[in-house]
Design a protein around this motif. Structure first.
Motif, PDB file in Angstrom:
ATOM      1  N   GLU A 563       0.826  -1.207   0.000  1.00 39.98           N
ATOM      2  CA  GLU A 563       0.000   0.000   0.000  1.00 39.98           C
ATOM      3  C   GLU A 563       0.862   1.260   0.000  1.00 39.98           C
ATOM      4  O   GLU A 563       0.590   2.223  -0.735  1.00 39.98           O
ATOM      5  CB  GLU A 563      -0.918  -0.024   1.220  1.00 39.98           C
ATOM      6  N   GLY A 564       1.936   1.237   0.793  1.00 44.29           N
ATOM      7  CA  GLY A 564       2.804   2.412   0.852  1.00 44.29           C
ATOM      8  C   GLY A 564       3.491   2.690  -0.473  1.00 44.29           C
ATOM      9  O   GLY A 564       3.655   3.851  -0.875  1.00 44.29           O
ATOM     10  N   ALA A 565       3.898   1.631  -1.174  1.00 46.45           N
ATOM     11  CA  ALA A 565       4.549   1.801  -2.473  1.00 46.45           C
ATOM     12  C   ALA A 565       3.583   2.389  -3.495  1.00 46.45           C
ATOM     13  O   ALA A 565       3.966   3.224  -4.333  1.00 46.45           O
ATOM     14  CB  ALA A 565       5.100   0.470  -2.964  1.00 46.45           C
ATOM     15  N   LEU A 566       2.337   1.961  -3.433  1.00 49.48           N
ATOM     16  CA  LEU A 566       1.337   2.513  -4.350  1.00 49.48           C
ATOM     17  C   LEU A 566       1.059   3.989  -4.055  1.00 49.48           C
ATOM     18  O   LEU A 566       0.874   4.787  -4.978  1.00 49.48           O
ATOM     19  CB  LEU A 566       0.044   1.698  -4.262  1.00 49.48           C
ATOM     20  N   ARG A 567       1.028   4.343  -2.778  1.00 51.15           N
ATOM     21  CA  ARG A 567       0.829   5.760  -2.444  1.00 51.15           C
ATOM     22  C   ARG A 567       1.999   6.597  -2.960  1.00 51.15           C
ATOM     23  O   ARG A 567       1.807   7.697  -3.491  1.00 51.15           O
ATOM     24  CB  ARG A 567       0.670   5.934  -0.932  1.00 51.15           C
ATOM     25  N   SER A 578       0.914   5.979 -14.960  1.00 52.18           N
ATOM     26  CA  SER A 578       1.362   5.225 -13.799  1.00 52.18           C
ATOM     27  C   SER A 578       0.688   5.746 -12.536  1.00 52.18           C
ATOM     28  O   SER A 578       0.305   4.959 -11.655  1.00 52.18           O
ATOM     29  CB  SER A 578       2.887   5.333 -13.666  1.00 52.18           C
ATOM     30  N   ARG A 579       0.535   7.048 -12.422  1.00 52.74           N
ATOM     31  CA  ARG A 579      -0.168   7.616 -11.270  1.00 52.74           C
ATOM     32  C   ARG A 579      -1.632   7.166 -11.275  1.00 52.74           C
ATOM     33  O   ARG A 579      -2.200   6.832 -10.237  1.00 52.74           O
ATOM     34  CB  ARG A 579      -0.087   9.135 -11.276  1.00 52.74           C
ATOM     35  N   ARG A 580      -2.240   7.150 -12.452  1.00 50.02           N
ATOM     36  CA  ARG A 580      -3.639   6.717 -12.534  1.00 50.02           C
ATOM     37  C   ARG A 580      -3.778   5.257 -12.132  1.00 50.02           C
ATOM     38  O   ARG A 580      -4.700   4.879 -11.403  1.00 50.02           O
ATOM     39  CB  ARG A 580      -4.158   6.906 -13.969  1.00 50.02           C
ATOM     40  N   GLU A 581      -2.852   4.433 -12.606  1.00 58.78           N
ATOM     41  CA  GLU A 581      -2.900   3.015 -12.274  1.00 58.78           C
ATOM     42  C   GLU A 581      -2.755   2.804 -10.770  1.00 58.78           C
ATOM     43  O   GLU A 581      -3.420   1.938 -10.177  1.00 58.78           O
ATOM     44  CB  GLU A 581      -1.804   2.280 -13.050  1.00 58.78           C
ATOM     45  N   ALA A 582      -1.908   3.591 -10.130  1.00 61.09           N
ATOM     46  CA  ALA A 582      -1.759   3.500  -8.679  1.00 61.09           C
ATOM     47  C   ALA A 582      -3.042   3.917  -7.978  1.00 61.09           C
ATOM     48  O   ALA A 582      -3.458   3.295  -6.986  1.00 61.09           O
ATOM     49  CB  ALA A 582      -0.594   4.373  -8.220  1.00 61.09           C
ATOM     50  N   ALA A 583      -3.670   4.974  -8.471  1.00 61.67           N
ATOM     51  CA  ALA A 583      -4.942   5.412  -7.881  1.00 61.67           C
ATOM     52  C   ALA A 583      -5.987   4.305  -7.977  1.00 61.67           C
ATOM     53  O   ALA A 583      -6.747   4.070  -7.028  1.00 61.67           O
ATOM     54  CB  ALA A 583      -5.432   6.677  -8.580  1.00 61.67           C
ATOM     55  N   GLU A 584      -6.020   3.618  -9.103  1.00 59.88           N
ATOM     56  CA  GLU A 584      -6.966   2.514  -9.269  1.00 59.88           C
ATOM     57  C   GLU A 584      -6.657   1.379  -8.299  1.00 59.88           C
ATOM     58  O   GLU A 584      -7.555   0.836  -7.640  1.00 59.88           O
ATOM     59  CB  GLU A 584      -6.908   2.004 -10.712  1.00 59.88           C
ATOM     60  N   VAL A 597      -4.350  10.519   0.787  1.00 61.50           N
ATOM     61  CA  VAL A 597      -3.597  10.725  -0.462  1.00 61.50           C
ATOM     62  C   VAL A 597      -4.544  10.820  -1.649  1.00 61.50           C
ATOM     63  O   VAL A 597      -4.377  11.686  -2.524  1.00 61.50           O
ATOM     64  CB  VAL A 597      -2.577   9.587  -0.654  1.00 61.50           C
ATOM     65  N   LEU A 598      -5.544   9.956  -1.710  1.00 67.90           N
ATOM     66  CA  LEU A 598      -6.502  10.016  -2.817  1.00 67.90           C
ATOM     67  C   LEU A 598      -7.267  11.334  -2.815  1.00 67.90           C
ATOM     68  O   LEU A 598      -7.518  11.924  -3.879  1.00 67.90           O
ATOM     69  CB  LEU A 598      -7.475   8.836  -2.729  1.00 67.90           C
ATOM     70  N   ALA A 614      -8.962   8.648  -9.048  1.00 66.30           N
ATOM     71  CA  ALA A 614      -8.955   8.797  -7.588  1.00 66.30           C
ATOM     72  C   ALA A 614     -10.382   8.861  -7.057  1.00 66.30           C
ATOM     73  O   ALA A 614     -10.693   8.303  -5.994  1.00 66.30           O
ATOM     74  CB  ALA A 614      -8.171  10.042  -7.191  1.00 66.30           C
ATOM     75  N   ALA A 615     -11.254   9.532  -7.780  1.00 73.05           N
ATOM     76  CA  ALA A 615     -12.654   9.619  -7.362  1.00 73.05           C
ATOM     77  C   ALA A 615     -13.293   8.237  -7.300  1.00 73.05           C
ATOM     78  O   ALA A 615     -13.993   7.908  -6.328  1.00 73.05           O
ATOM     79  CB  ALA A 615     -13.425  10.528  -8.315  1.00 73.05           C
ATOM     80  N   LEU A 616     -13.062   7.422  -8.306  1.00 72.03           N
ATOM     81  CA  LEU A 616     -13.661   6.080  -8.305  1.00 72.03           C
ATOM     82  C   LEU A 616     -13.138   5.241  -7.141  1.00 72.03           C
ATOM     83  O   LEU A 616     -13.892   4.482  -6.525  1.00 72.03           O
ATOM     84  CB  LEU A 616     -13.378   5.387  -9.631  1.00 72.03           C
ATOM     85  N   SER A 617     -11.850   5.355  -6.840  1.00 69.11           N
ATOM     86  CA  SER A 617     -11.304   4.592  -5.724  1.00 69.11           C
ATOM     87  C   SER A 617     -11.877   5.062  -4.396  1.00 69.11           C
ATOM     88  O   SER A 617     -12.148   4.249  -3.500  1.00 69.11           O
ATOM     89  CB  SER A 617      -9.774   4.688  -5.714  1.00 69.11           C
ATOM     90  N   LEU A 618     -12.083   6.350  -4.244  1.00 67.56           N
ATOM     91  CA  LEU A 618     -12.723   6.849  -3.025  1.00 67.56           C
ATOM     92  C   LEU A 618     -14.139   6.290  -2.902  1.00 67.56           C
ATOM     93  O   LEU A 618     -14.615   6.008  -1.795  1.00 67.56           O
ATOM     94  CB  LEU A 618     -12.743   8.378  -3.032  1.00 67.56           C
ATOM     95  N   GLY A 619     -14.810   6.117  -4.038  1.00 68.43           N
ATOM     96  CA  GLY A 619     -16.144   5.528  -4.008  1.00 68.43           C
ATOM     97  C   GLY A 619     -16.122   4.077  -3.574  1.00 68.43           C
ATOM     98  O   GLY A 619     -17.058   3.589  -2.929  1.00 68.43           O
TER      99      GLY A 619
END
Length: 865
Positions: A563-567, A578-584, A597-598, A614-619
């Motif tokens: 999780e920390g590496a993805l953040r 790559s940032r988008r993929e991490a957000a997903e 972070v999201l 990021a919005a979808l992941s927050l959902g």
């Protein structure tokens, strides 16, 4: 050819045959190869006029041929539903002819010498075409419709309005002389030779001097205004100026310029990068009503749907550039170079799809390319879950079968991967060589492969074999581990896809970026085994490991990271994808740090695509902090981000605060798409007043009726019986086309939701819906019939199969024939969970056909060597 909504590329049937994925083809499929040619068509001269009241045409077409084979006395042309009145030679002497089922057989009277003699015949004819040529007219229910006459030849519908050789393995120059009412404008292929007026009529004479296939002959006429512009092109120090003509409904010049204003920029980009000038005398784009597609690349005279014209408010959500770029790219890929037969149509459609993406990358920046490619990947993979086929296949029922996501987005992905394998310089060198070598010619995939090999020195057999002649894509399980003693990152890559004669182990080049506190290491993994281990040295433990961060390989990836590496990746990677993929990937974690972070990214990230992910992941995470961040995101400047915030908030079930906030946005947001999405979200959240709230959406006007159609679909999802009368009313002839289609679709769903044990009222309503949908199979409008067929498939009642069989037998449009077959299949499999015996037999035969195809490919490669 492009469909306006990319999602419309996918028309799925759910099959049960040994596994979840169905086989390609059905009981109607067979092998189709390029037609033999006895004659070479050199020139077509068409003179045509219309009786709009009778929806008929009167034509005279003069064909110039030269023989290919000796001793050819009879000429066979394609002609369907036309009345041939006379066939004559240049002296006016009548030639004997016979009308067969779908052919016109002409007795030439004497043989001609192959490739030496030419002969000319003139055919006078008339008819009321059921397809190929269309009349749009006002009536009592649609009194404001503007009069239009337009044609659509692809794939093989030119034969329905011209007796002609109608197959893509021959090319000819052409001219069209059309007589229309004096108030009309008419546009066809090539340059305007003359525009004259006589006796209350107007005569347009258009001529195209570059040889082309006959399905590209086009005519659009009607009540239009024209906006003109020019594009000045530069290739290798030479200059060319091309007239640009935009034909649009009266009073809609502003919308026309908004939709087509980047045409010149696109033309300059394509000409410069391909290294070949836009090849024709002019480029026109004419918008038409009641078009079944989004656009059609008729040579020098593209046809576009009127639905692409949009107001300023719609422009924040809806752009025409993708459609315009796709059809313009076809002027090289599909028109100048045309697939010899339909099995190679990806050389038209895959190229146009990718060159659209190339323009978006050029116009909007390099971060946009992964957005384009990911969207195409998702459509293709969705289709692949239901059937899998090679890109090149001769096995189908009708040519339109292969106009699918394997051809369009996967075809585009093949080019994207080839570009990334070869590098920019060799890629564009190869593209230039391919275009010049086959200029104004017919091509097959082997021509493209050979041209790229000649230009680059690379052997590409392996690449085309796995990506074009086989099927599927790699599925990777990737794991990385830091070895402190060896100062290396160990990366294990396993291909987990099920392999068989159709789906291989793939050979791919995966870029890798390893970032430590002190350095960034770039490397490449050449993967071609079931499982492989790679070692990449670095000075210390990586803070992140990125595999294919710019999305250059078509694949699925299971890549577990902490999780920390993805953040860290989300905040620190310089690559937007790559940032988008991490957000997903962070959507499956729920820690406060991840939500923080999201939320930060949603607020301050510079690229819209990362913010909306990021919005979808927050959902997915939900919770009060996520909700607060999404509320803030509803004020984002980019409507695409706000849209995803609305989608994400739909996951907060039984939350009155969310419902209240969405209602506020519904009242205030300027985006049609967001207002429509709120209606969908409300139908999912289901508050007590959902029904009444959705009714408000029926009163909101919008581009292409996106708001009211969302309301209608949402009403069906509520499964409330009182929605039925609203839906019935909105299916009526006279309602806007998108509204009718949405209501018909919603009725099918509502009928499906009504169970057998819900009482007499529900039972009677279900029966009424069934009869209503069956009646719509006879509607005069194509879109309504298509919607009714699909709705009956959703409804799922075996008693409607006979009516769907009648539709299958009577429809002229193959799209409706296929939809009827799919609806029948859906009903049968829904009822029994089994494929009918004849279908099973056909698919087993299809396995044998695949083996034949593989043998033919091997033979072709042997000949090549």
């Amino acid at each position: 050819m492009r469909r306006l909504a990319a999602a419309a590329l996918i028309s799925m049937v759910f099959f049960t045959l040994l596994s979840a994925r169905g086989r390609w083809g059905d009981s109607h499929s067979d092998f189709h190869y390029a037609r033999d040619r006895a004659f070479d068509l050199i020139h077509v001269r068409l003179e045509i006029s219309f009786d709009e009241a009778e929806r008929s045409l009167s034509g005279k077409v003069t064909h110039t041929f030269t023989p290919i084979l000796p001793e050819q006395r009879f000429l066979f042309l394609d002609a369907v539903g036309l009345k041939i009145e006379k066939v004559s030679d240049p002296a006016g002497n009548s030639l004997a002819f016979e009308q067969l089922d779908e052919k016109l057989k002409i007795d030439l009277g004497l043989p001609f010498k192959p490739f030496a003699d030419t002969f000319v015949i003139t055919i006078e004819y008339g008819g009321q075409p059921k397809a190929g040529l269309y009349f749009v007219q006002p009536d009592s229910k649609y009194p404001r419709k503007r009069r239009q006459i337009w044609t659509q030849g692809e794939t093989e519908d030119t034969r329905l309005w011209i007796p002609i050789y109608d197959y893509p393995n021959d090319r000819a120059t052409s001219e069209v002389i059309v007589i229309v009412p004096e108030k009309y404008l008419a546009v066809s292929n090539g340059e305007l030779v003359s525009d004259t007026r006589t006796g209350g009529k107007r005569v347009f004479h258009w001529r195209e001097g570059v040889p082309h296939v006959t399905y590209l002959i086009s005519l659009v006429a009607g009540e239009y205004e024209m906006y003109s512009d020019t594009a000045t092109l530069s290739v290798e120090g030479k200059i060319k100026t091309v007239p640009l003509l935009f034909y649009h409904p009266p009073g809609e010049e502003e919308k026309s310029v908004r939709s087509f204003g980047k045409t010149g920029k696109m033309m300059r980009f394509f000409s410069e990068k391909i290294g070949v000038f836009y090849p024709y005398e002019k480029y026109s784009q004419a918008t038409i009503d009641e078009f079944m597609w989004g656009g059609m690349e008729n040579i020098s005279a593209t046809t576009q749907t009127e639905r692409t014209l949009h107001d300023r408010r719609a422009h924040q959500d809806f752009k025409s550039e993708g459609l315009v770029a796709h059809e313009l790219a076809h002027q090289w890929w599909g028109d100048l170079l045309t697939c010899r037969d339909w099995s190679h149509v990806w050389l038209n459609e895959g190229f146009a799809t990718y060159f659209d993406a190339l323009f978006q990358e050029y116009d909007l920046g390099s971060d946009q390319m992964p957005v384009e490619m990911r969207e195409g990947r998702d459509y293709y993979m969705s289709e692949d879950r239901h059937y899998r086929r090679p890109i090149v296949t001769q096995y189908y029922s009708d040519p339109l079968d292969v106009f699918d996501s394997h051809t369009y987005p996967k075809g585009g992905w093949v080019l994207h991967m080839l570009r990334n394998y070869l590098g920019e310089e060799l890629w564009w060198k190869g593209i230039n060589h391919y275009c010049k070598k086959h200029y104004a010619g017919s091509v097959v995939t082997a021509d493209f492969e050979k041209a790229m090999e000649e230009a680059t020195g690379k052997n590409l057999d392996w690449f085309f074999q796995q990506w074009v002649y086989k099927a599927g894509y790699p599925e990777f399980k990737i794991r990385s581990r830091w070895d402190d003693s060896g100062k290396v990152t160990k990366i294990t890559v396993e291909q987990t896809q099920e392999t068989d004669s159709l789906t291989p182990l793939f050979r791919v080049k995966l870029p890798v970026v390893i970032t430590t506190p002190k350095e960034t290491v770039h490397d490449t993994l050449w993967v071609d085994q079931k499982e492989e281990v790679f070692y990449i040295p670095s000075s210390e433990r990586p803070k992140m490991v990125e595999v294919d961060p710019r999305l250059t390989v078509l694949k699925k990836v299971d890549f577990e990271r902490a999780e920390g590496a993805l953040r860290y990746q989300l905040e620190a990677s310089p690559i937007a994808e790559s940032r988008r993929e991490a957000a997903e990937a962070l959507g499956k974690f729920t820690s406060d740090e991840t939500v923080e972070v999201l939320a930060k990214v949603l607020k301050s990230e510079r690229f819209f695509d990362v913010r909306r992910e990021a919005a979808l992941s927050l959902g997915k995470i939900r919770g009060e902090r996520a909700k607060k961040a999404l509320f803030a995101g509803l004020s984002d400047d980019d409507s695409r981000v706000r849209l995803n915030c609305v989608k994400a908030l739909a996951s907060f079930s039984e939350d009155a605060e969310v419902v209240g906030r969405l209602k506020q946005v519904f009242a205030a947001d300027t985006s049609y798409a967001i207002v429509a999405e709120i209606l969908t979200s409300i139908s999912e959240l289901g508050p007590p007043d959902a029904f009444e709230f959705l009714q408000k959406g029926l009163l909101r006007s919008s581009h292409n009726e996106v708001i009211s159609t969302a309301a209608l679909k949402g009403l069906a999802e509520l499964k409330d019986l009182k929605a039925a009368d609203i839906l019935f009313a909105h299916t009526l002839y006279g309602r806007p086309f998108p509204v009718r289609s949405a209501s018909i679709e919603a009725l099918g769903k509502l009928g499906h939701y009504l169970g057998e044990d819900e009482g007499l009222v529900a039972s009677r309503l279900k029966e009424k819906i069934k009869k209503w949908l069956v009646a719509l199979l006879g509607d005069p409008k194509y879109n309504a019939r298509l919607a009714a067929i699909e709705a009956l498939g959703t409804f799922g009642d075996e008693e409607t199969i006979d009516e769907l069989k009648k539709a299958e037998a009577s429809e002229t449009h193959y799209q409706l024939v296929k939809a009827s077959r799919q609806a029948i299949e859906s009903i049968r499999t829904g009822q029994k969970g089994l494929v009918p015996l004849d279908e099973l037999r056909a698919r087993l035969e299809g396995l044998e056909d695949e083996n034949k195809g593989l043998r033919q490919r091997i033979e072709a490669l042997e000949k090549k060597r």
